[in-house]
Design a protein around this motif. Structure first.
Motif, PDB file in Angstrom:
ATOM      1  N   GLN A 283      37.403  43.602  44.998  1.00 13.04           N
ATOM      2  CA  GLN A 283      37.594  44.296  43.727  1.00 13.04           C
ATOM      3  C   GLN A 283      38.378  43.426  42.746  1.00 13.04           C
ATOM      4  O   GLN A 283      38.100  43.432  41.541  1.00 13.04           O
ATOM      5  CB  GLN A 283      38.319  45.630  43.967  1.00 13.04           C
ATOM      6  CG  GLN A 283      38.357  46.558  42.773  1.00 13.04           C
ATOM      7  CD  GLN A 283      39.483  46.221  41.802  1.00 13.04           C
ATOM      8  OE1 GLN A 283      40.543  45.784  42.230  1.00 13.04           O
ATOM      9  NE2 GLN A 283      39.247  46.439  40.522  1.00 13.04           N
TER      10      GLN A 283
ATOM     11  N   LEU B 243      41.913  51.997  44.699  1.00 15.02           N
ATOM     12  CA  LEU B 243      40.530  51.590  44.497  1.00 15.02           C
ATOM     13  C   LEU B 243      39.709  52.670  43.818  1.00 15.02           C
ATOM     14  O   LEU B 243      38.826  52.373  42.990  1.00 15.02           O
ATOM     15  CB  LEU B 243      39.893  51.218  45.847  1.00 15.02           C
ATOM     16  CG  LEU B 243      40.385  49.907  46.471  1.00 15.02           C
ATOM     17  CD1 LEU B 243      40.035  49.850  47.952  1.00 15.02           C
ATOM     18  CD2 LEU B 243      39.817  48.709  45.729  1.00 15.02           C
TER      19      LEU B 243
ATOM     20  N   PHE C 169      34.274  50.607  42.111  1.00 14.16           N
ATOM     21  CA  PHE C 169      34.446  51.012  43.508  1.00 14.16           C
ATOM     22  C   PHE C 169      33.907  52.423  43.708  1.00 14.16           C
ATOM     23  O   PHE C 169      34.082  53.296  42.861  1.00 14.16           O
ATOM     24  CB  PHE C 169      35.925  50.982  43.895  1.00 14.16           C
ATOM     25  CG  PHE C 169      36.202  51.460  45.297  1.00 14.16           C
ATOM     26  CD1 PHE C 169      36.050  50.615  46.378  1.00 14.16           C
ATOM     27  CD2 PHE C 169      36.588  52.773  45.529  1.00 14.16           C
ATOM     28  CE1 PHE C 169      36.300  51.056  47.672  1.00 14.16           C
ATOM     29  CE2 PHE C 169      36.836  53.227  46.822  1.00 14.16           C
ATOM     30  CZ  PHE C 169      36.694  52.365  47.897  1.00 14.16           C
TER      31      PHE C 169
END
Length: 634
Positions: free
Chosen positions: A287, A424, A430
């Motif tokens: 990420q 996240l 995500f």
């Protein structure tokens, strides 16, 4: 792997460090930072090249970290570039520096005091000092500016390190002069530089020595002399020629592949299958690189299997010889420390306590092995303690000598996983699918088809981090995974309240958290379900009594609860972190070291997916691959 020797230095009246072994100063008294800016940045076309760089990352390779001045100036210029051009394609700086004789932390602190008149540099200097690694050979990955600036400080000989590096965009050919350090300036240096160069690679060096010019030319570089810095009349710059049939065995092709890979990051998706600490570390690593991440978890929530522990110890398991495995463990341990601290500083809420750990020598054989271990590693990592010293450090009466790991400690892995997931889920790139049992994964022409009970997904990449289920799929069934059920008991005893550090023997005891100590763990290779057993609680308590000679502070301890799960390991006691099939990675087999291994190996896989510099040697990567289990040709 070579043993490391720190540089022996003294300081001139101007505060400049002088290397006794090479009879030379580390930088010019005419202005160290100005010399860096002129010789290495300007002559490599920086910072101008960052404006037009077509890849997401820019990779600089340096020979000779020294005082870190070259890195500090480069970091400062990159920060200025990002502030002025936040939307530029070039988003991250990799700085791979090689140092055979690193300064001690104390000498580095003193050396950098010469830059006290540079107030804008002081925050960078302090961050470097805070992360400056121990004198352990290998790669030390240091992460700054939320991952925008990454230093791979390779401690070792340049001839051993360079073949492990990925292609460089610019090279700072530094180090002591060829007349002072001829061991470094060998023909192999120049051919190794050619092997990590592509058609757009540039080189700058302070020297104009004829043997350097000839060495670069013979390796295939186009070399020219330019005006030197200060009192130096000349210096050299070099560029890699366009790849032709005559030199393509030395030079890499232009960084088209890298540019393509990183430019496409925002359009890629990586599916991670799992729900433990390895999965969450991988998701964070990806990420941060703007990769779209889909986490598929078979359970209702993350950390419901082996990562459910209240307290997991973080420390390396060292051997009586410096082995590849112990070397990897130390690198992973030191990286894990900064990784967890960094995410805690960024706001993730989880319990982390680097309170130290004492491994007690409860048998003559173990005591002998420990006496060997302390001679192999820096005392900042591990040192010998007698029973009296161990008692003072731990806060409880102990009858055995042992070895002390002052940097070790414990982490609540369940809290970390839950905090990471919460972070996240706030990110646009995500998504999370829980209660989703993956049944099959099949390679298609340009992606993977993932079949679950009631739905299917496609993904560009798969990272399988499924713990004890790692070998349950067709793609990974050949992995010789060994599953072991283990139970940890949660115990209260007021007499143990003074415990200040983790204690290890055949098992381990943690300091109290929320009134309970974690004591474990059992090893059961026969069971097929992760049940809770009162017999295992009794076994954990009995093991402490037997190993530590029935300490008075253990008597009357009460077990309040327990947790049980399956650990996944491999026969050679090393994990797996490798591409099994194209765009399919396996991550796991950590045994009881998942908290320590996961951050580094997740970083490794993220770098492989994104075609970025790798923090491990070729041999280390082989030792983490499935290829190590293939029969060797006789």
């Amino acid at each position: 792997m070579s043993q490391l020797t720190h540089a022996k230095v003294h300081f001139t009246a101007q505060g400049i460090p002088y290397a006794e072994a090479f009879a030379d100063v580390y930088f010019s008294d005419a202005g160290g930072l100005a010399e860096t800016d002129y010789v290495f940045l300007q002559q490599n076309g920086l910072p101008q090249r960052w404006h037009t760089h077509t890849a997401d990352t820019f990779h600089i390779v340096e020979t000779g970290f020294g005082t870190g001045a070259n890195f500090l100036v480069t970091w400062q210029r990159f920060c200025q570039f990002k502030q002025q051009h936040p939307d530029a394609q070039c988003q991250r700086l990799y700085f791979s520096s090689i140092e055979k004789y690193p300064l001690t932390l104390a000498d580095l602190q003193q050396a950098l005091q010469v830059h006290a008149d540079q107030p804008e540099l002081q925050p960078l200097i302090q961050q470097l000092l805070q992360q400056y690694p121990l004198g352990v050979s290998g790669c030390h990955r240091l992460v700054f500016d939320h991952g925008r600036v990454i230093v791979d400080l390779w401690l070792g000989d340049v001839s051993e390190v360079l073949p492990n590096l990925t292609p460089a965009d610019a090279i700072y050919l530094d180090g002591f002069a060829p007349s002072k350090n001829p061991e470094m300036w060998q023909p192999k240096l120049f051919t190794d530089l050619a092997k990590i160069s592509h058609a757009n690679t540039s080189i700058a060096t302070f020297t104009a020595a004829g043997m350097v010019k000839r060495g670069l030319q013979q390796a295939g570089f186009s070399v020219k002399k330019v005006q030197g810095f200060g009192r130096k009349r000349e210096m050299l710059t070099a560029t890699a020629p366009s790849v032709t049939s005559d030199n393509n065995n030395c030079f890499n092709t232009p960084s088209v592949e890298t540019a393509h890979a990183t430019k496409a990051n925002a359009h890629k998706e990586v599916t991670i299958i799992g729900g433990g600490i390895a999965s969450l570390c991988t998701a964070l690593a990806l990420q941060q690189r703007n990769i779209n991440v889909h986490l598929i978890c078979a359970d209702n929530d993350v950390a419901m299997q082996a990562s459910q522990n209240r307290q997991g110890a973080i420390y390396p398991s060292l051997h009586a010889q410096v082995t590849e495995n112990s070397q990897l463990q130390v690198q992973a341990f030191l990286y894990a420390r900064q990784f967890y601290q960094r995410w805690q500083q960024r706001g993730l809420d989880f319990k982390l306590d680097f309170c130290g750990m004492i491994h007690l020598g409860t048998t003559p054989q173990l005591q002998y092995r420990q006496s060997k271990i302390v001679t192999l590693w820096p005392e900042q990592l591990v040192s010998a303690v007698d029973a009296q010293q161990a008692t003072a450090i731990a806060g409880l009466a102990l009858q055995h000598s042992g070895i002390y790991y002052p940097l070790a400690g414990w982490l609540n892995p369940k809290q970390f996983c839950q905090a990471a997931l919460a972070y996240l889920q706030q990110q646009s790139n995500f998504r999370f699918s829980n209660n989703t049992q993956v049944l099959n994964m099949q390679r298609q022409t340009d992606n993977w088809l993932i079949s679950a009970a009631s739905k299917t997904f496609t993904s560009d990449y798969i990272v399988l981090a499924a713990g004890s289920q790692l070998a349950k799929f067709a793609t990974t069934h050949a992995l010789p995974i060994i599953t072991t059920r283990g139970q940890v008991s949660h115990v209260s005893q007021p007499k143990m309240a003074g415990l200040k550090t983790v204690l290890c023997h055949k098992g381990y005891i943690t300091p109290a958290w929320q009134g309970l100590h974690s004591i474990g763990a059992t090893f059961d290779r026969q069971s097929t379900t992760a049940f809770i057993s009162s017999n295992d609680d009794a076994e954990n308590m009995q093991q402490v009594a037997e190993q530590l000679d029935s300490p008075e502070w253990l008597s009357g301890a009460k077990v309040h609860s327990a947790c049980a799960a399956f650990r996944a390991g491999l026969p050679d006691q090393s994990p797996i972190a490798a591409e099994i099939e194209p765009a399919f990675f396996a991550l796991g087999g950590f045994g009881a070291r998942g908290i320590m291994y996961a951050p580094m190996l997740a970083e490794l896989i993220a770098c492989q997916i994104c075609t970025e510099p790798l923090p491990l040697t070729q041999l280390q990567r082989h030792n983490l691959s499935a290829a190590r289990f293939k029969p060797k040709n006789k």
